[in-house]
Design an enzyme around this catalytic site. Structure first.
Site, short mmCIF file in Angstrom:
data_model
loop_
_atom_site.label_atom_id
_atom_site.label_comp_id
_atom_site.label_asym_id
_atom_site.label_seq_id
_atom_site.Cartn_x
_atom_site.Cartn_y
_atom_site.Cartn_z
CG HIS A 166 27.33 -19.66 -64.17
ND1 HIS A 166 26.74 -18.61 -63.50
CD2 HIS A 166 26.41 -20.66 -64.18
CE1 HIS A 166 25.52 -18.97 -63.13
NE2 HIS A 166 25.29 -20.21 -63.53
CD GLU A 167 26.85 -24.32 -65.81
OE1 GLU A 167 26.57 -25.08 -64.88
OE2 GLU A 167 26.04 -23.50 -66.28
CG HIS A 227 26.18 -23.83 -60.49
ND1 HIS A 227 25.39 -23.24 -59.53
CD2 HIS A 227 25.72 -23.35 -61.68
CE1 HIS A 227 24.50 -22.45 -60.10
NE2 HIS A 227 24.69 -22.48 -61.41
CD GLU A 287 21.75 -20.14 -61.61
OE1 GLU A 287 22.43 -19.79 -62.58
OE2 GLU A 287 21.80 -21.28 -61.14
ZN LIG Z 1 23.74 -21.51 -62.99
#
Ligand SMILES: [Zn+2]
Length: 290
Positions: free
Chosen positions: A133-134, A137, A196
């Site tokens: 997830h990071e 981003h 997100e």
């Molecule tokens: Zn996030």
């Protein structure tokens, strides 16, 4: 006013980029070198002020999982003639001693995980959910997009003030109030939710590329939701910008099919995270890192 609108349109067209894999068009006014330098500076500051864990099994695992994901993504991009996308990245994966169940990334590939989230990630694949997830981003350049949106909102506010300069002060005030509210709730928040969701979707794909089963992602988010529940519903900011936990889990479940097309089982044995004694989850400080 027409000239101002035209100027906006030109800035927008000139600064449009495409997010890899999702194909979403995004605004990206700042240069990569500028963003990476900003990210590196802020990261250095955070690292200096934090208790960085080194040499432990957990710290090694954070670095291993991060590197596995990074290498898998890099080889995907180079196989697809897009190696340039990762040129300016200087990846770094660290474990920070902090009870807050959180993780964050900064532009240019700086990723940190708090010890407080290891009780929730539980396994190496669970950690890969958070780190995927990071990394997502970072690769989707969400930092640049958010800063560019902020800049455009400021410019639009200035343009609005110029446009209504001849109106009486009540009208001016009403317009400014409406715009202020509109820009905050109407533009910036939905975009951060979009970030997100996009990081969730790309994160699943990236963990799958690195050999982690994406079916672990909804399981992790259910554990995260349960931990949040235990805390009396106080929002951990790792979840704060998302509509709801159920929506998130549902969206993740429906994105697993796509992620499985990228799945490359590694065959290697995965490790269990040896987190220290059961940690108390304490109330979170609102912070804008996710
Ligand atoms: Zn996030």
């Amino acid at each position: 006013m027409r000239r101002i609108l035209l100027a906006f349109l030109l800035v927008f067209l000139a600064a449009c980029e495409t997010v890899p894999i999702t194909g979403r068009q995004q605004i990206s006014i700042h240069g990569d070198a500028e963003m990476n330098a900003l990210g590196a500076r802020e990261y250095r500051r955070i690292i200096e002020e934090s208790d960085v864990v080194t040499g432990t099994k957990d710290a090694k695992l954070v670095s291993e999982v991060g590197n596995k994901i990074k290498n898998a993504v890099a080889s995907y991009f180079s196989q697809n003639g897009q190696a340039d996308r990762l040129k300016g990245y200087r990846w770094d994966f660290r474990l920070i001693d902090d009870d807050e169940p959180n993780a964050f990334c900064l532009p240019g590939g700086k990723v940190a995980v708090h010890t407080g989230i290891l009780d929730i990630t539980k396994t190496e694949a669970g950690l890969a959910v958070v780190m995927g997830h990071e990394v997502a981003h970072a690769i989707a350049n969400h930092g640049n997009e958010r800063m560019s949106q902020g800049l455009l909102v400021d410019l639009a506010g200035t343009a609005l003030l110029a446009a209504v300069a001849d109106e009486d002060s009540t009208t001016q005030f009403a317009l400014q109030a409406a715009f202020g509210l509109g820009s905050e709730l109407g533009l910036l928040l939905p975009f951060s939710r979009l970030h997100e969701s996009e990081a969730d979707r790309l994160g699943l794909i990236f963990m799958a590329m690195a050999g982690y089963d994406p079916h672990e992602a909804p399981k992790f988010w259910r554990r995260m939701a349960a931990a949040k529940e235990e805390e009396g519903g106080e929002g951990f900011e790792f979840l704060s910008t998302h509509p709801s936990d159920e929506t998130r889990v549902k969206d993740l479940e429906s994105a697993i099919g796509e992620a499985m097309t990228f799945y490359r089982p590694s065959g290697g044995r995965q490790q269990t995270v040896q987190s220290s004694s059961p940690q108390k989850l304490r109330k979170m400080r609102p912070r804008n890192q996710d």
